[in-house]
Motif scaffolding. Structure first.
Motif, PDB file in Angstrom:
ATOM      1  N   GLU A  87      -6.823  -7.411   3.719  1.00 15.56           N
ATOM      2  CA  GLU A  87      -7.248  -7.084   2.523  1.00 15.56           C
ATOM      3  C   GLU A  87      -7.407  -5.420   2.503  1.00 15.56           C
ATOM      4  O   GLU A  87      -7.057  -4.596   1.712  1.00 15.56           O
ATOM      5  CB  GLU A  87      -8.242  -7.779   1.863  1.00 15.56           C
ATOM      6  CG  GLU A  87      -8.163  -9.067   1.349  1.00 15.56           C
ATOM      7  CD  GLU A  87      -9.225  -9.557   0.782  1.00 15.56           C
ATOM      8  OE1 GLU A  87     -10.635  -8.782   0.619  1.00 15.56           O
ATOM      9  OE2 GLU A  87      -9.425 -10.755   0.471  1.00 15.56           O
ATOM     10  N   ARG A  88      -8.269  -4.951   3.376  1.00 13.31           N
ATOM     11  CA  ARG A  88      -8.550  -3.643   3.629  1.00 13.31           C
ATOM     12  C   ARG A  88      -7.400  -2.946   3.839  1.00 13.31           C
ATOM     13  O   ARG A  88      -6.953  -1.652   3.581  1.00 13.31           O
ATOM     14  CB  ARG A  88      -9.624  -3.169   4.789  1.00 13.31           C
ATOM     15  CG  ARG A  88     -10.827  -3.831   3.976  1.00 13.31           C
ATOM     16  CD  ARG A  88     -11.943  -3.546   5.360  1.00 13.31           C
ATOM     17  NE  ARG A  88     -13.389  -4.054   4.920  1.00 13.31           N
ATOM     18  CZ  ARG A  88     -14.229  -3.946   5.891  1.00 13.31           C
ATOM     19  NH1 ARG A  88     -14.171  -3.805   7.126  1.00 13.31           N
ATOM     20  NH2 ARG A  88     -15.278  -4.623   5.174  1.00 13.31           N
TER      21      ARG A  88
ATOM     22  N   SER B 115      -4.937  -2.550   0.892  1.00 10.86           N
ATOM     23  CA  SER B 115      -5.697  -1.606  -0.141  1.00 10.86           C
ATOM     24  C   SER B 115      -5.263  -0.013   0.546  1.00 10.86           C
ATOM     25  O   SER B 115      -5.054   0.702  -0.559  1.00 10.86           O
ATOM     26  CB  SER B 115      -7.056  -1.861  -0.115  1.00 10.86           C
ATOM     27  OG  SER B 115      -7.773  -0.948  -1.012  1.00 10.86           O
TER      28      SER B 115
ATOM     29  N   SER C  74      -1.434  -4.998  -3.058  1.00 10.42           N
ATOM     30  CA  SER C  74      -2.537  -6.101  -3.346  1.00 10.42           C
ATOM     31  C   SER C  74      -1.949  -7.164  -2.744  1.00 10.42           C
ATOM     32  O   SER C  74      -1.019  -7.678  -2.692  1.00 10.42           O
ATOM     33  CB  SER C  74      -2.237  -6.312  -4.959  1.00 10.42           C
ATOM     34  OG  SER C  74      -3.064  -7.394  -5.354  1.00 10.42           O
TER      35      SER C  74
END
Length: 480
Positions: free
Chosen positions: A185-186, A189, A194
């Motif tokens: 997720e990081r 990001s 997404s």
């Protein structure tokens, strides 16, 4: 049942309402755990019915507290009793199955909540059954929490994946992302992407951001794989906004008749840094090897030149000495048998002397040999002092003495030579002189040039004087 509710005191109604509210919340938590964690359909249906039942009791107690009869008996006692029986039936179906909680205590509590039992037992049966069922549900919630913290579950798997140093993403065959850990997720990001994007679109976006593509063989292959899928079975190198380098590897895994896509993101920043350092070290090493090769060639040339010089000097020393002796014999015109025999020995030993390693024989032995040869040609060799204790320096002085004897025999008519060996605190000294007349000008040929080069290489020097008499002076430094 309605008469019973309106007969309760305000404290009993408040207690019953609180118990039912707590029980409803606990039943809701257990329902979610059975559906999202354990995936048990029958247990989920049973707990949903328990939640509805407790919510109805909560509603009834609350309405009675505010002295209102509106909507309390939408389900009258008869219909409500059938609902409790359906709830008990769902629980009975689950009794024979393996669950992480016990159904029988809750079913017994629900049995006492049937309208006929309530009418017979009264208010204390309602409160006791409600307290027991609520306590049991709270205990089960606590047990589920303990299992969630210490046992294997989708949440524990997610937590374990979040602790990984690398990013992980799983999507199904339709492209829906089922699991994305915190590191992935990081990363997404930082790339302004997404994790909620379907993998088909996400994969294209990642390939567009790739700085390098590495083709790697598939770990799993489907029978009917399209060209797009084949081209996607590669590893990509991506640089994020924080300057880190990632290798993204896509593979397909199977679960029975279903296929999933696995995307692994490996942080290779340190490896790339080490690889760059190693590449720089290799380039530097190659440059040093080239310089070393050049220095080796230069050293080989220098050693070859030095070897040639040593060979020339050695040949010059031996041949010049023998020629000088023969020259003196011929000048004297001596036909003495013993001296002729000495001359024959000198000439016979010439090949051996040319190949002999002078450094292996002590300097004192060579000095005695020179004195013997000098006496054979009637040259009075007067030596004062001692040779240096250092064998290398002693041999250098012997070379000077040998060259001086050769020059005296060839270029002068002298019959005597004076040799003085000395030393002070800083250097060794050698002085050779003869009173004879020099028949030809002194020139630096192979002999004197070689001696001068050898002495300078050892840190010394050579001086040649012709006035008032012919004199050679040699100096060598003492070791510090």
């Amino acid at each position: 049942m309605s008469t019973l509710l309106f007969s309760l005191s305000l404290g009993q109604l408040a207690t019953g309402t609180a118990l039912m509210i707590i029980g409803s919340l606990a039943a809701c938590l257990l329902t979610m755990s059975q559906w999202f964690i354990h995936r048990r359909a029958i247990a989920t249906g049973f707990l949903v019915s328990v939640t509805i039942l407790l919510s109805f009791y909560t509603w009834a107690f609350a309405i009675t507290i505010i002295h209102s009869q509106a909507g309390i008996f939408i389900l009258n006692d008869h219909h409500f009793g059938w609902f409790v029986l359906v709830c008990l039936g769902l629980g009975a179906i689950g009794v024979g199955r393996t669950y992480r909680y016990t159904l029988l205590p809750l079913m017994i509590a629900l049995l006492f909540l049937l309208p006929p039992v309530i009418n017979l037992g009264g208010v204390w049966v309602v409160l006791t059954a409600g307290a027991f069922s609520t306590s049991w549900l709270c205990v089960q919630v606590w047990r589920e929490w303990q299992l969630l913290m210490h046992d294997l579950s989708p949440f524990s798997v997610k937590e374990a994946l979040d602790r990984l140093e690398h990013g992980v993403l799983f999507s199904d065959s339709r492209g829906h992302n089922k699991l994305v850990n915190l590191r992935m997720e990081r990363l997404l990001s930082s790339l302004n992407l997404s994790p909620l994007t379907r993998y088909g679109t996400l994969g294209k976006q990642l390939r567009q951001l790739a700085t390098d593509k590495i083709v790697i063989g598939d770990s799993y292959s489907t029978p009917a794989k399209s060209e797009a899928e084949v081209s996607e079975n590669t590893s990509f190198r991506i640089d994020d906004s924080q300057g880190k380098t990632w290798i993204l590897r896509r593979t397909q895994i199977s679960d029975k008749h279903r296929y999933f896509t696995q995307l692994i993101a490996l942080d290779v920043t340190n490896y790339m840094t080490l690889s760059q350092k190693l590449s720089d070290e290799i380039n530097d090493l190659q440059a040093r090897q080239k310089r070393l090769a050049k220095e080796t060639v230069r050293l080989e040339k220098a050693l070859t030149s030095n070897l040639v010089l040593q060979t020339r000097c050695s040949i010059h020393d031996v041949l010049s000495q023998r020629i000088s002796f023969v020259h003196r014999f011929l000048e004297d015109g001596v036909a003495d048998g013993e001296r002729l025999l000495q001359l024959q020995r000198l000439l016979a030993n010439l090949p051996t002397d040319l190949t002999h390693n002078r450094q292996q024989i002590p300097a004192s032995v060579w000095l005695n040999s020179l004195q013997t040869l000098a006496s054979a040609v009637k040259l009075d060799l007067q030596i004062e002092g001692q040779l240096p204790t250092d064998e290398h320096k002693a041999h250098l002085f012997l070379r000077v003495l040998r060259e001086a004897i050769t020059n005296v025999l060839i270029h002068t008519t002298a019959t005597e030579m004076q040799v003085k060996l000395g030393q002070d605190t800083q250097k060794y000294c050698l002085e050779i002189s003869n009173p004879g007349t020099v028949s030809s000008p002194v020139s630096y040929g192979t002999g004197l040039s070689g001696l001068e080069a050898r002495l300078e290489a050892a840190g010394g020097c050579l001086q040649v004087l012709t006035i008032p008499i012919f004199t050679l002076k040699a100096y060598l430094p003492k070791p510090r």
